[in-house]
Design an enzyme around this catalytic site. Sequence first.
Site, PDB file in Angstrom:
ATOM      1  N   ILE A   1     -17.719  -1.602   2.196  1.00 28.86           N
ATOM      2  CA  ILE A   1     -18.649  -0.564   1.708  1.00 28.86           C
ATOM      3  C   ILE A   1     -18.597  -0.555   0.176  1.00 28.86           C
ATOM      4  CG2 ILE A   1     -19.350   1.876   2.034  1.00 28.86           C
ATOM      5  CD1 ILE A   1     -17.422   2.073   4.346  1.00 28.86           C
TER       6      ILE A   1
ATOM      7  N   TYR B   1       0.843  -1.204   0.000  1.00 27.43           N
ATOM      8  CA  TYR B   1       0.000   0.000   0.000  1.00 27.43           C
ATOM      9  C   TYR B   1       0.879   1.256   0.000  1.00 27.43           C
ATOM     10  CZ  TYR B   1      -3.903  -3.119   1.308  1.00 27.43           C
ATOM     11  OH  TYR B   1      -4.847  -4.119   1.362  1.00 27.43           O
TER      12      TYR B   1
ATOM     13  N   GLY C   1     -23.989   5.120  -0.924  1.00 32.75           N
ATOM     14  CA  GLY C   1     -25.115   5.680  -1.683  1.00 32.75           C
ATOM     15  C   GLY C   1     -24.825   7.032  -2.307  1.00 32.75           C
ATOM     16  N   LYS C   2     -23.548   7.428  -2.319  1.00 34.32           N
ATOM     17  CA  LYS C   2     -23.233   8.780  -2.813  1.00 34.32           C
ATOM     18  C   LYS C   2     -22.888   8.783  -4.299  1.00 34.32           C
ATOM     19  CE  LYS C   2     -18.456   8.237  -1.230  1.00 34.32           C
ATOM     20  NZ  LYS C   2     -17.354   8.772  -0.461  1.00 34.32           N
TER      21      LYS C   2
HETATM   22  N1  LIG Z   1      -6.515  -8.272   0.877  1.00 33.93           N
HETATM   23  C1  LIG Z   1      -6.825  -7.599  -0.204  1.00 33.93           C
HETATM   24  O1  LIG Z   1      -6.565  -8.040  -1.344  1.00 33.93           O
HETATM   25  C2  LIG Z   1      -7.517  -6.276  -0.046  1.00 33.93           C
HETATM   26  C3  LIG Z   1      -8.134  -5.663  -1.160  1.00 33.93           C
HETATM   27  C4  LIG Z   1      -8.807  -4.446  -0.949  1.00 33.93           C
HETATM   28  C5  LIG Z   1      -8.837  -3.882   0.319  1.00 33.93           C
HETATM   29  N2  LIG Z   1      -8.202  -4.471   1.379  1.00 33.93           N
HETATM   30  C6  LIG Z   1      -8.237  -3.901   2.748  1.00 33.93           C
HETATM   31  O2  LIG Z   1      -9.589  -3.616   3.089  1.00 33.93           O
HETATM   32  C7  LIG Z   1      -9.739  -2.243   3.434  1.00 33.93           C
HETATM   33  C8  LIG Z   1     -11.112  -1.756   3.026  1.00 33.93           C
HETATM   34  O3  LIG Z   1     -11.406  -2.016   1.669  1.00 33.93           O
HETATM   35  P1  LIG Z   1     -11.481  -0.866   0.565  1.00 33.93           P
HETATM   36  O4  LIG Z   1     -10.671   0.252   1.009  1.00 33.93           O
HETATM   37  O5  LIG Z   1     -11.205  -1.525  -0.748  1.00 33.93           O
HETATM   38  O6  LIG Z   1     -13.025  -0.491   0.468  1.00 33.93           O
HETATM   39  P2  LIG Z   1     -14.153   0.087   1.450  1.00 33.93           P
HETATM   40  O7  LIG Z   1     -13.717   0.023   2.847  1.00 33.93           O
HETATM   41  O8  LIG Z   1     -15.384  -0.627   1.046  1.00 33.93           O
HETATM   42  O9  LIG Z   1     -14.287   1.593   0.933  1.00 33.93           O
HETATM   43  C9  LIG Z   1     -13.442   2.597   1.377  1.00 33.93           C
HETATM   44  C10 LIG Z   1     -13.747   3.861   0.606  1.00 33.93           C
HETATM   45  O10 LIG Z   1     -15.123   4.185   0.695  1.00 33.93           O
HETATM   46  C11 LIG Z   1     -15.297   5.567   0.918  1.00 33.93           C
HETATM   47  N3  LIG Z   1     -15.851   5.698   2.271  1.00 33.93           N
HETATM   48  C12 LIG Z   1     -15.387   5.140   3.434  1.00 33.93           C
HETATM   49  N4  LIG Z   1     -16.176   5.434   4.461  1.00 33.93           N
HETATM   50  C13 LIG Z   1     -17.165   6.198   3.970  1.00 33.93           C
HETATM   51  C14 LIG Z   1     -18.278   6.815   4.562  1.00 33.93           C
HETATM   52  N5  LIG Z   1     -18.550   6.672   5.858  1.00 33.93           N
HETATM   53  N6  LIG Z   1     -19.107   7.544   3.777  1.00 33.93           N
HETATM   54  C15 LIG Z   1     -18.862   7.675   2.456  1.00 33.93           C
HETATM   55  N7  LIG Z   1     -17.812   7.122   1.836  1.00 33.93           N
HETATM   56  C16 LIG Z   1     -16.965   6.374   2.587  1.00 33.93           C
HETATM   57  C17 LIG Z   1     -13.939   6.218   0.764  1.00 33.93           C
HETATM   58  O11 LIG Z   1     -13.667   6.508  -0.605  1.00 33.93           O
HETATM   59  P3  LIG Z   1     -14.187   7.819  -1.365  1.00 33.93           P
HETATM   60  O12 LIG Z   1     -14.387   8.881  -0.328  1.00 33.93           O
HETATM   61  O13 LIG Z   1     -13.135   8.106  -2.361  1.00 33.93           O
HETATM   62  O14 LIG Z   1     -15.474   7.370  -2.020  1.00 33.93           O
HETATM   63  C18 LIG Z   1     -13.024   5.091   1.178  1.00 33.93           C
HETATM   64  O15 LIG Z   1     -11.755   5.240   0.620  1.00 33.93           O
HETATM   65  C19 LIG Z   1      -8.556  -1.556   2.728  1.00 33.93           C
HETATM   66  O16 LIG Z   1      -8.233  -0.307   3.309  1.00 33.93           O
HETATM   67  C20 LIG Z   1      -7.480  -2.601   2.903  1.00 33.93           C
HETATM   68  O17 LIG Z   1      -6.924  -2.509   4.213  1.00 33.93           O
HETATM   69  C21 LIG Z   1      -7.569  -5.670   1.196  1.00 33.93           C
END
Ligand SMILES: NC(=O)c1ccc[n+]([C@@H]2O[C@H](COP(=O)([O-])OP(=O)(O)OC[C@H]3O[C@@H](n4cnc5c(N)ncnc54)[C@H](OP(=O)(O)O)[C@@H]3O)[C@@H](O)[C@H]2O)c1
Length: 313
Positions: free
Chosen positions: A208, A61, A215-216
């Site tokens: 999410i 990352y 939902g945004k």
């Molecule tokens: N093992 C793997 O292969 C793998 C793959 C992916 C992720 N991960 C891990 O999982 C974690 C979470 O997954 P992810 O980051 O892919 O997706 P997520 O948690 O589903 O989405 C995070 C994104 O959603 C938006 N967000 C977060 N909270 C919000 C809220 N309360 N209201 C509105 N928008 C919000 C933000 O982006 P915007 O503001 O830009 O919309 C944020 O960057 C990562 O940080 C990582 O540690 C692991």
Amino acid sequence: MTEISSETRFLHAIEMGLGAWQWGDRVVWQYGHGYSEIQVREAFQVAIAEGIRFIDTAEIYGNGLSERLLGGFLQETDQPVLIATKFFPWPWRFTKGAIPKALKGSLSRLKVESIDLYQIHWPTPVMGTDRVMQGLAECVKSGLTRTVGVSNYGQSRLLAAYSSLSRHNVPLASNQVHYSLLNRAVEKDGTFARCKELGIRLIAYSPIEKGLLAGKYSPENPPPGSRARQYAGLLPKLPPLIKEMTLIGQDHGGKSNSQVALNWVICKGALPIPGAKNADQALENAGALGWRLTEDEVTKLDELSDSILEEKS
Ligand SMILES: NC(=O)c1ccc[n+]([C@@H]2O[C@H](COP(=O)([O-])OP(=O)(O)OC[C@H]3O[C@@H](n4cnc5c(N)ncnc54)[C@H](OP(=O)(O)O)[C@@H]3O)[C@@H](O)[C@H]2O)c1
């Protein structure tokens, strides 16, 4: 059901964590545009103040920047924080010794002597499962990590990893996989059930759905960067699900869509690790704790998600 081993039990007691991919990543998350170190430090601080004590990062990352930022933040808090990071299986890393060596690099960026969970980020054809598990077992035996896990492993690889580690007397603590209302592959293909049966904690990434379940975003207002293309087909199908999530949230005293999305993951028995770019997102996501959807609400959300996912396939 296999009894959960005493070494890995702590992971089953954690309801929710925080993902740190956003901290430093420019490729998907555009770190440096609209948010930077100030905002992610605040996200960390708010999450800790709200009682979140488990943070997931990876050496890949931000090319090590996520671990370095987290290492700095850890020095600024007196709270105990459980840390998970990941080994990236680059093709030139093919010996078991590459795994403890990479973990030592992560520990130095994180400025800690050991972590709580070391995961292999993706399965790798370059190293066989036994060699990977030997490397992970060595990390536990040398005290560099308390437990080890895998990520993006389907059932057959999971079973092979579990058996291989057990030959070293090391339990397989977790499988970190994509799991949300918009991606239920692990529920449908039996991987989640297998994890539960073997006492392996399922850690849900993208809970999410990278912001979609807040939902945004819509076809008229797509997410920035690579997400726009990734989700172009899905965005028009979201409204019925988002509408129901909003209604359910209102019935729980005004919970947001993100909070409902995370609570659904928790109700299913997985550990969500939502990513947060800033304090507002971290605060809102922490509000997924302390209440529960009813069984009927979970069923209703399952049905709406099924109708989107069936249409997709
Ligand atoms: N093992 C793997 O292969 C793998 C793959 C992916 C992720 N991960 C891990 O999982 C974690 C979470 O997954 P992810 O980051 O892919 O997706 P997520 O948690 O589903 O989405 C995070 C994104 O959603 C938006 N967000 C977060 N909270 C919000 C809220 N309360 N209201 C509105 N928008 C919000 C933000 O982006 P915007 O503001 O830009 O919309 C944020 O960057 C990562 O940080 C990582 O540690 C692991």
